[in-house]
Design a protein around this motif. Structure first.
Motif, PDB file in Angstrom:
ATOM      1  N   GLY A 344       0.832  -1.185   0.000  1.00 36.13           N
ATOM      2  CA  GLY A 344       0.000   0.000   0.000  1.00 36.13           C
ATOM      3  C   GLY A 344       0.871   1.240   0.000  1.00 36.13           C
ATOM      4  N   ASN A 345       0.647   2.141   0.962  1.00 32.65           N
ATOM      5  CA  ASN A 345       1.438   3.372   1.018  1.00 32.65           C
ATOM      6  C   ASN A 345       2.645   3.249   1.951  1.00 32.65           C
ATOM      7  OD1 ASN A 345       0.006   3.358   3.433  1.00 32.65           O
ATOM      8  ND2 ASN A 345      -0.430   5.555   3.403  1.00 32.65           N
ATOM      9  N   ALA A 346       2.993   2.021   2.340  1.00 25.85           N
ATOM     10  CA  ALA A 346       4.163   1.783   3.183  1.00 25.85           C
ATOM     11  C   ALA A 346       5.307   1.230   2.342  1.00 25.85           C
ATOM     12  CB  ALA A 346       3.827   0.802   4.297  1.00 25.85           C
ATOM     13  N   GLN A 347       6.522   1.625   2.704  1.00 29.89           N
ATOM     14  CA  GLN A 347       7.709   1.038   2.087  1.00 29.89           C
ATOM     15  C   GLN A 347       8.592   0.455   3.179  1.00 29.89           C
ATOM     16  OE1 GLN A 347      10.883   3.415  -0.190  1.00 29.89           O
ATOM     17  NE2 GLN A 347       9.917   2.168  -1.802  1.00 29.89           N
ATOM     18  N   ILE A 348       9.080  -0.756   2.920  1.00 32.04           N
ATOM     19  CA  ILE A 348       9.898  -1.485   3.881  1.00 32.04           C
ATOM     20  C   ILE A 348      11.274  -1.705   3.274  1.00 32.04           C
ATOM     21  CG2 ILE A 348      10.176  -3.652   5.159  1.00 32.04           C
ATOM     22  CD1 ILE A 348       7.041  -3.941   4.840  1.00 32.04           C
ATOM     23  N   LEU A 349      12.314  -1.455   4.070  1.00 33.59           N
ATOM     24  CA  LEU A 349      13.693  -1.744   3.679  1.00 33.59           C
ATOM     25  C   LEU A 349      14.289  -2.666   4.728  1.00 33.59           C
ATOM     26  CD1 LEU A 349      16.246  -1.095   1.876  1.00 33.59           C
ATOM     27  CD2 LEU A 349      16.706   0.764   3.505  1.00 33.59           C
ATOM     28  N   THR A 350      14.916  -3.751   4.288  1.00 26.92           N
ATOM     29  CA  THR A 350      15.518  -4.683   5.247  1.00 26.92           C
ATOM     30  C   THR A 350      16.983  -4.341   5.469  1.00 26.92           C
ATOM     31  OG1 THR A 350      16.179  -6.364   3.613  1.00 26.92           O
ATOM     32  CG2 THR A 350      13.937  -6.501   4.509  1.00 26.92           C
ATOM     33  N   ILE A 351      17.458  -4.655   6.684  1.00 24.03           N
ATOM     34  CA  ILE A 351      18.845  -4.420   7.085  1.00 24.03           C
ATOM     35  C   ILE A 351      19.390  -5.725   7.657  1.00 24.03           C
ATOM     36  CG2 ILE A 351      20.369  -3.103   8.614  1.00 24.03           C
ATOM     37  CD1 ILE A 351      18.273  -0.882   8.617  1.00 24.03           C
ATOM     38  N   PRO A 352      20.524  -6.226   7.144  1.00 21.84           N
ATOM     39  CA  PRO A 352      21.021  -7.538   7.588  1.00 21.84           C
ATOM     40  C   PRO A 352      21.861  -7.468   8.857  1.00 21.84           C
ATOM     41  CG  PRO A 352      22.408  -6.714   5.829  1.00 21.84           C
ATOM     42  CD  PRO A 352      21.324  -5.688   6.025  1.00 21.84           C
ATOM     43  N   GLY A 353      21.455  -6.655   9.805  1.00 21.03           N
ATOM     44  CA  GLY A 353      22.182  -6.505  11.056  1.00 21.03           C
ATOM     45  C   GLY A 353      21.541  -5.443  11.910  1.00 21.03           C
ATOM     46  N   GLU A 354      22.343  -4.856  12.805  1.00 16.99           N
ATOM     47  CA  GLU A 354      21.844  -3.874  13.764  1.00 16.99           C
ATOM     48  C   GLU A 354      22.405  -2.493  13.416  1.00 16.99           C
ATOM     49  OE1 GLU A 354      21.888  -5.268  17.960  1.00 16.99           O
ATOM     50  OE2 GLU A 354      23.017  -6.960  17.112  1.00 16.99           O
ATOM     51  N   ALA A 355      21.659  -1.735  12.641  1.00 20.39           N
ATOM     52  CA  ALA A 355      22.097  -0.391  12.258  1.00 20.39           C
ATOM     53  C   ALA A 355      21.905   0.575  13.417  1.00 20.39           C
ATOM     54  CB  ALA A 355      21.321   0.085  11.035  1.00 20.39           C
ATOM     55  N   LEU A 356      22.852   1.493  13.570  1.00 21.51           N
ATOM     56  CA  LEU A 356      22.718   2.521  14.596  1.00 21.51           C
ATOM     57  C   LEU A 356      21.580   3.476  14.242  1.00 21.51           C
ATOM     58  CD1 LEU A 356      25.427   1.326  15.563  1.00 21.51           C
ATOM     59  CD2 LEU A 356      26.115   3.660  16.158  1.00 21.51           C
ATOM     60  N   PRO A 357      21.022   4.178  15.240  1.00 26.70           N
ATOM     61  CA  PRO A 357      19.813   4.982  14.987  1.00 26.70           C
ATOM     62  C   PRO A 357      20.019   6.116  13.992  1.00 26.70           C
ATOM     63  CG  PRO A 357      20.679   5.358  17.204  1.00 26.70           C
ATOM     64  CD  PRO A 357      21.381   4.164  16.669  1.00 26.70           C
ATOM     65  N   ASN A 358      21.230   6.694  13.910  1.00 24.21           N
ATOM     66  CA  ASN A 358      21.418   7.764  12.929  1.00 24.21           C
ATOM     67  C   ASN A 358      21.286   7.232  11.509  1.00 24.21           C
ATOM     68  OD1 ASN A 358      23.816   6.327  13.273  1.00 24.21           O
ATOM     69  ND2 ASN A 358      25.146   8.098  13.002  1.00 24.21           N
ATOM     70  N   ILE A 359      21.748   5.998  11.267  1.00 25.30           N
ATOM     71  CA  ILE A 359      21.549   5.376   9.958  1.00 25.30           C
ATOM     72  C   ILE A 359      20.067   5.141   9.708  1.00 25.30           C
ATOM     73  CG2 ILE A 359      21.976   3.279   8.595  1.00 25.30           C
ATOM     74  CD1 ILE A 359      24.705   3.085   9.886  1.00 25.30           C
ATOM     75  N   GLY A 360      19.363   4.670  10.736  1.00 27.41           N
ATOM     76  CA  GLY A 360      17.925   4.439  10.589  1.00 27.41           C
ATOM     77  C   GLY A 360      17.160   5.695  10.246  1.00 27.41           C
ATOM     78  N   ASN A 372       7.545   4.743   6.232  1.00 22.90           N
ATOM     79  CA  ASN A 372       8.793   4.043   5.926  1.00 22.90           C
ATOM     80  C   ASN A 372       9.208   3.191   7.111  1.00 22.90           C
ATOM     81  OD1 ASN A 372       9.098   5.198   3.320  1.00 22.90           O
ATOM     82  ND2 ASN A 372       9.826   7.096   4.258  1.00 22.90           N
ATOM     83  N   LEU A 373       9.378   1.887   6.844  1.00 26.31           N
ATOM     84  CA  LEU A 373       9.695   0.916   7.882  1.00 26.31           C
ATOM     85  C   LEU A 373      11.061   0.297   7.600  1.00 26.31           C
ATOM     86  CD1 LEU A 373       6.465   1.014   7.526  1.00 26.31           C
ATOM     87  CD2 LEU A 373       6.478  -1.169   8.746  1.00 26.31           C
ATOM     88  N   LEU A 374      11.806   0.030   8.668  1.00 26.16           N
ATOM     89  CA  LEU A 374      13.072  -0.680   8.563  1.00 26.16           C
ATOM     90  C   LEU A 374      12.960  -1.992   9.322  1.00 26.16           C
ATOM     91  CD1 LEU A 374      15.537   2.270   9.293  1.00 26.16           C
ATOM     92  CD2 LEU A 374      14.904   1.355   7.051  1.00 26.16           C
ATOM     93  N   PHE A 375      13.248  -3.095   8.642  1.00 29.72           N
ATOM     94  CA  PHE A 375      13.275  -4.401   9.291  1.00 29.72           C
ATOM     95  C   PHE A 375      14.733  -4.772   9.544  1.00 29.72           C
ATOM     96  CE2 PHE A 375       9.039  -6.285   7.467  1.00 29.72           C
ATOM     97  CZ  PHE A 375       8.328  -5.317   8.150  1.00 29.72           C
ATOM     98  N   GLY A 376      15.191  -4.566  10.771  1.00 30.48           N
ATOM     99  CA  GLY A 376      16.559  -4.910  11.120  1.00 30.48           C
ATOM    100  C   GLY A 376      16.718  -6.394  11.358  1.00 30.48           C
ATOM    101  N   LEU A 377      17.972  -6.860  11.358  1.00 33.37           N
ATOM    102  CA  LEU A 377      18.279  -8.276  11.605  1.00 33.37           C
ATOM    103  C   LEU A 377      17.429  -9.180  10.723  1.00 33.37           C
ATOM    104  CD1 LEU A 377      18.554  -8.012  15.474  1.00 33.37           C
ATOM    105  CD2 LEU A 377      20.408  -8.745  13.986  1.00 33.37           C
ATOM    106  N   THR A 378      17.260  -8.785   9.465  1.00 28.63           N
ATOM    107  CA  THR A 378      16.400  -9.517   8.545  1.00 28.63           C
ATOM    108  C   THR A 378      17.215 -10.015   7.360  1.00 28.63           C
ATOM    109  OG1 THR A 378      14.444  -8.269   9.210  1.00 28.63           O
ATOM    110  CG2 THR A 378      14.361  -9.338   7.055  1.00 28.63           C
ATOM    111  N   ASN A 379      17.018 -11.269   7.027  1.00 26.72           N
ATOM    112  CA  ASN A 379      17.739 -12.001   5.973  1.00 26.72           C
ATOM    113  C   ASN A 379      19.145 -12.386   6.406  1.00 26.72           C
ATOM    114  OD1 ASN A 379      15.520 -11.723   4.258  1.00 26.72           O
ATOM    115  ND2 ASN A 379      16.347  -9.882   3.295  1.00 26.72           N
TER     116      ASN A 379
END
Length: 433
Positions: A344-360, A372-379
């Motif tokens: 829908g109107n959401a976009q998800i980006l996966t991160i293969p670890g633990e990104a610091l909050p400034n990166i998020g 905009n959603l970030l899925f950390g520790l994914t894949n």
């Protein structure tokens, strides 16, 4: 016979095709499996020795929600584990042939009260994991996805983002520097009954911690239980950019440990897991309650493979020494999958670890969704991800630097991710005529 582009029959076919694509039915379903080991296994809080589990609180689970629109099917799986490497993710995907492997996103809640699924070498020729348990997790996660696929039904989507209020999280290194935003995806059926509520928020579930001797999903169990009791359906939690060190706010503010460095003593109790988990659940339901219903949201899923150099010899030795036989490249690098998903109107980006909050914060600001959603520790689960200017820059970043792949990990993640985001279709906009 040649048909010209202006042929009425061809034009009609194109119009009908676009209409069919534009009005493809949206479907969703969800399923879970318990993955609590029986008998209990030692608890892992990261690199280093495990701790004996003497009891349990709550059940570890594999929770899968599936979204489908037309020919596109996406599965999102949340596991109550510290981390789940790609070599195990691929075992799950191989058991679910009805979905493209790259469309199955598998993330960890990052509970610090669960068994090791990395198989960390112990320095004595062995490792800290249980391979039979890891295989059980793969089997159960695949079962949950397949059950959800079998139960797909017409659905609608609600998406919302808001500040989660209350004493939930803080930054252990700099208390006020964390992302208070919580995003919620809620699939409902034609009668308005909840199918699945997905909560995306950045937090370390380490209220209990490995030294407690309690095997547990930590605060995530109470979060999911509360949502399910209040809203129905199934709840799923996907962590965000919680690195360095966005953790549960279980501080006892009446007991400072070191006021000069802003450290407090903690309440490491199950009651505190209940308090924080229930607060998060109530906030998630408040945030999504008035969200507009998207009747026919479009679904897109794309992926790229990104290589990261491994400068950290400790992590390289884990890759070499683990019996899981982590894939690696001849140039001393590893490859991880990054997904972009539009719902829908959401976009998800996966991160293969633990990104610091400034990166998020930066990634969310540059993405293209209304939410905009970030899925950390994914894949995958390759430690902390810092920018090069943060790497080894402050004494408080010594630990996260030691457990990072290297100085350029954050730079590569940002550049490749945002380049890919810009190549992908834009999500729906609810304000578009």
């Amino acid at each position: 016979m040649n048909i010209r582009l202006t042929s009425p029959a061809l034009l009609l076919a194109v119009v009908l095709l676009h209409a069919a694509i534009a009005h493809a039915e949206f479907k969703s379903s969800a399923a879970r499996r318990v993955i609590t080991p029986n008998p209990l296994l030692p608890i892992s809080g990261g690199l280093g020795p495990t701790a004996e589990a003497r009891e349990k609180q709550g059940e570890l689970t594999a929770r899968a929600v599936v979204y489908q629109e037309g020919e596109t099917t996406v599965a999102v799986v949340g596991l109550d584990l510290l981390g789940f490497p790609s070599v195990l993710c691929d075992r799950v995907r191989a058991r679910v042939p009805r979905i493209k492997a790259q469309n199955i996103l598998i993330g960890s809640t990052h509970s610090h009260s669960a068994p090791d699924c990395y198989a960390f070498p112990d320095g004595r020729g062995g490792h800290t994991g249980n391979l039979d348990y890891m295989e059980l997790v793969c089997q159960k996660a695949a079962e949950a996805i397949n059950e959800a696929l079998d139960a797909l039904r017409p659905a609608r989507l609600k998406v919302a983002t808001g500040e989660a209020r209350g004493k939930i999280a803080y930054n252990y290194y700099a208390p006020d520097l964390y992302d208070r935003r919580m995003s919620v995806l809620q699939a409902v059926d034609a009668d308005g009954k909840t199918i699945a509520t997905l909560v995306n928020y950045a937090i370390h579930p380490e209220v209990l911690g490995p030294k407690s001797g309690i095997l547990s999903p930590d605060l995530i169990g109470p979060l999911c239980d509360r949502i399910e009791s209040q809203a129905g359906g199934m709840a799923v939690f996907m962590n965000g950019a919680q690195g360095g060190m966005i953790t549960a706010d279980n501080r006892d503010l009446n007991r400072p440990r070191d006021p000069q460095t802003a450290y407090w003593h903690d309440n490491n109790t199950w009651d505190e897991c209940l308090r924080i988990g229930h607060t998060m659940a109530d906030e998630a339901l408040r945030i999504v309650r008035e969200a507009p219903v998207q009747e026919r949201p479009t679904v897109f899923c794309g992926s790229i493979d990104v290589s990261f150099p491994v400068e950290n010899e400790v992590i390289w030795n884990v890759i070499l020494g683990s019996p899981l036989k982590y894939p690696r490249n001849s140039d001393h690098s590893v490859t991880a999958r990054i997904n972009v998903v539009n719902l829908g109107n959401a976009q998800i980006l996966t991160i293969p670890g633990e990104a610091l909050p400034n990166i998020g914060f930066y990634l969310k600001r540059k993405m293209n969704g209304q939410h905009n959603l970030l899925f950390g520790l994914t894949n995958d689960a390759f430690g902390y991800i810092l920018t090069k200017v943060d790497f080894n820059s402050f004494p408080r970043y010594a630990y996260v630097s030691r457990t990072s792949l290297g100085e350029m990990t954050g730079e590569i993640l940002i550049e490749r991710s945002l380049h890919f985001v810009d190549q992908c279709p834009r999500p729906d906009r609810l304000d578009r005529p």
